[in-house]
Design a protein around this motif. Structure first.
Motif, mmCIF file in Angstrom:
data_model
loop_
_atom_site.group_PDB
_atom_site.id
_atom_site.type_symbol
_atom_site.label_atom_id
_atom_site.label_comp_id
_atom_site.label_asym_id
_atom_site.label_seq_id
_atom_site.Cartn_x
_atom_site.Cartn_y
_atom_site.Cartn_z
ATOM 1 N N VAL A 39 0.850 -1.189 0.000
ATOM 2 C CA VAL A 39 0.000 0.000 0.000
ATOM 3 C C VAL A 39 0.880 1.231 0.000
ATOM 4 N N TYR A 40 0.458 2.245 -0.777
ATOM 5 C CA TYR A 40 1.196 3.509 -0.767
ATOM 6 C C TYR A 40 0.279 4.644 -1.198
ATOM 7 N N THR A 75 -2.297 5.839 4.218
ATOM 8 C CA THR A 75 -1.324 4.746 4.306
ATOM 9 C C THR A 75 -0.840 4.574 5.735
ATOM 10 N N ALA A 134 4.690 -0.962 3.182
ATOM 11 C CA ALA A 134 3.941 0.259 2.893
ATOM 12 C C ALA A 134 4.910 1.390 2.621
ATOM 13 N N ALA A 168 4.403 5.486 3.015
ATOM 14 C CA ALA A 168 3.592 6.664 3.329
ATOM 15 C C ALA A 168 4.359 7.890 2.860
ATOM 16 N N THR A 224 7.619 0.019 6.868
ATOM 17 C CA THR A 224 7.022 1.229 6.310
ATOM 18 C C THR A 224 8.092 2.228 5.908
#
Length: 316
Positions: A211-212, A221, A234, A236, A286
């Motif tokens: 996810v981004y 995010t 991820a 962010a 992350t």
């Protein structure tokens, strides 16, 4: 959402672009208030000028067509002529991934629109890694226009999912304003429902989901990794992570009006909606990225979240 308002050459009304359901087309409103759609199509049409003789010029992009200059006559809007092929050399010999529109049920049973880009030579018998891309704004709209980044991801054998959760423009005032004093919240649920809808197709490797997003996408995010561990990694990008410090350091004091109370009167809502308050839940590796000179989402927002992740020994 209305874009690029222009007077008709004869002064009889105004022409304007309308973003709706992931597309943009030209509309006309007369001085009497009658509104009609001028062009139709699954594309993003931006009109730059309308000549006295009714010649319209602008740019047009579609899922497999990067933006090019187009023209058409007002009395024949269905006859849009493409005048340039700016990226023909770049795309020569390239196989693009299919871009498939999806609709699914989000939170509260609301209909949510999204798109899934599949790798070239897609094999429905395989399980592919999935990237969830989250748009910023948060009041903006993913659309059917060509996206080089998503095609690049697909060419590297990823499924790419991008959707318009509540708060997005192009779906009416109720949908767009549903995140008022409630962001992040059910927009996260809308996004996860989209991931589930793609998983239900039986083509996703659930151990390799990512996810981004940037700005508003960075907010969601960082919120996502604090509320689920379903993603393997991820990024962010340009997030805000702490509403208390953000509202006083971003480049506009109008952000104070996005809360029921000022933070010195009652900080509880600012804290409740801050991704930083859920960083203790994060186990997802992350990455954080922000420009040092970013005024809208200051670098300090990334630094606060990064320091917390380091303290908790989460890979970052």
């Amino acid at each position: 959402s209305v874009q690029d308002v222009k007077w008709a050459p004869d002064g009889s009304g105004i022409y304007f672009g309308v973003q709706s359901d992931g597309t943009q087309n030209l509309y006309f409103a007369s001085l009497d208030g009658d509104v009609r759609q001028v062009t139709e199509g699954e594309h993003m049409l931006n009109v730059d000028d309308i000549a006295d003789n009714g010649l319209v010029v602008g740019t047009l992009s579609a899922p497999h067509a990067p933006g090019d200059i187009v023209a058409f006559e007002l009395d024949e809007p269905e006859e849009i002529r493409q005048l340039t092929e700016v990226n023909a050399d770049v795309l020569a010999g390239k196989q693009l991934g299919a871009v498939e529109e999806i609709w699914y049920k989000g939170a509260d049973g609301w209909d949510v629109q999204g798109w899934l880009v599949k790798p070239p030579n897609f094999d429905p018998a395989r399980d592919y890694p999935l990237m969830l891309a989250i748009h910023g704004g948060p009041h903006s709209m993913y659309h059917v226009g060509f996206n080089f980044a998503f095609q690049e991801h697909a060419a590297n054998d990823y499924l790419v999912l991008y959707t318009n959760p509540r708060g997005s423009t192009g779906y009416g005032a109720e949908f767009g304003n549903a995140i008022e004093n409630a962001y992040p919240s059910k927009d996260f649920d809308d996004l996860m429902a989209g991931v589930d809808a793609v998983i239900a197709q039986g083509i996703v490797d659930e151990n390799r989901m990512y996810v981004y997003g940037c700005s508003g996408g960075g907010v969601l995010t960082s919120w996502t990794v604090g509320h689920t561990d379903r993603f393997a990694a991820a990024s962010a990008n340009c997030p805000l992570t702490n509403w208390l410090s953000f509202v006083g350091t971003t480049d506009g004091s109008s952000w104070y009006r996005n809360f029921d109370s000022l933070p010195w009167e009652d900080p509880s809502e600012h804290l409740r909606r801050s991704p930083l308050m859920y960083v203790g839940n994060v186990t997802t590796p992350t990455m954080l990225m922000t420009g040092v000179n970013d005024l809208r989402t200051p670098i300090s927002q990334t630094e606060e979240y990064y320091e917390a992740l380091k303290l908790l020994k989460v890979p970052t």
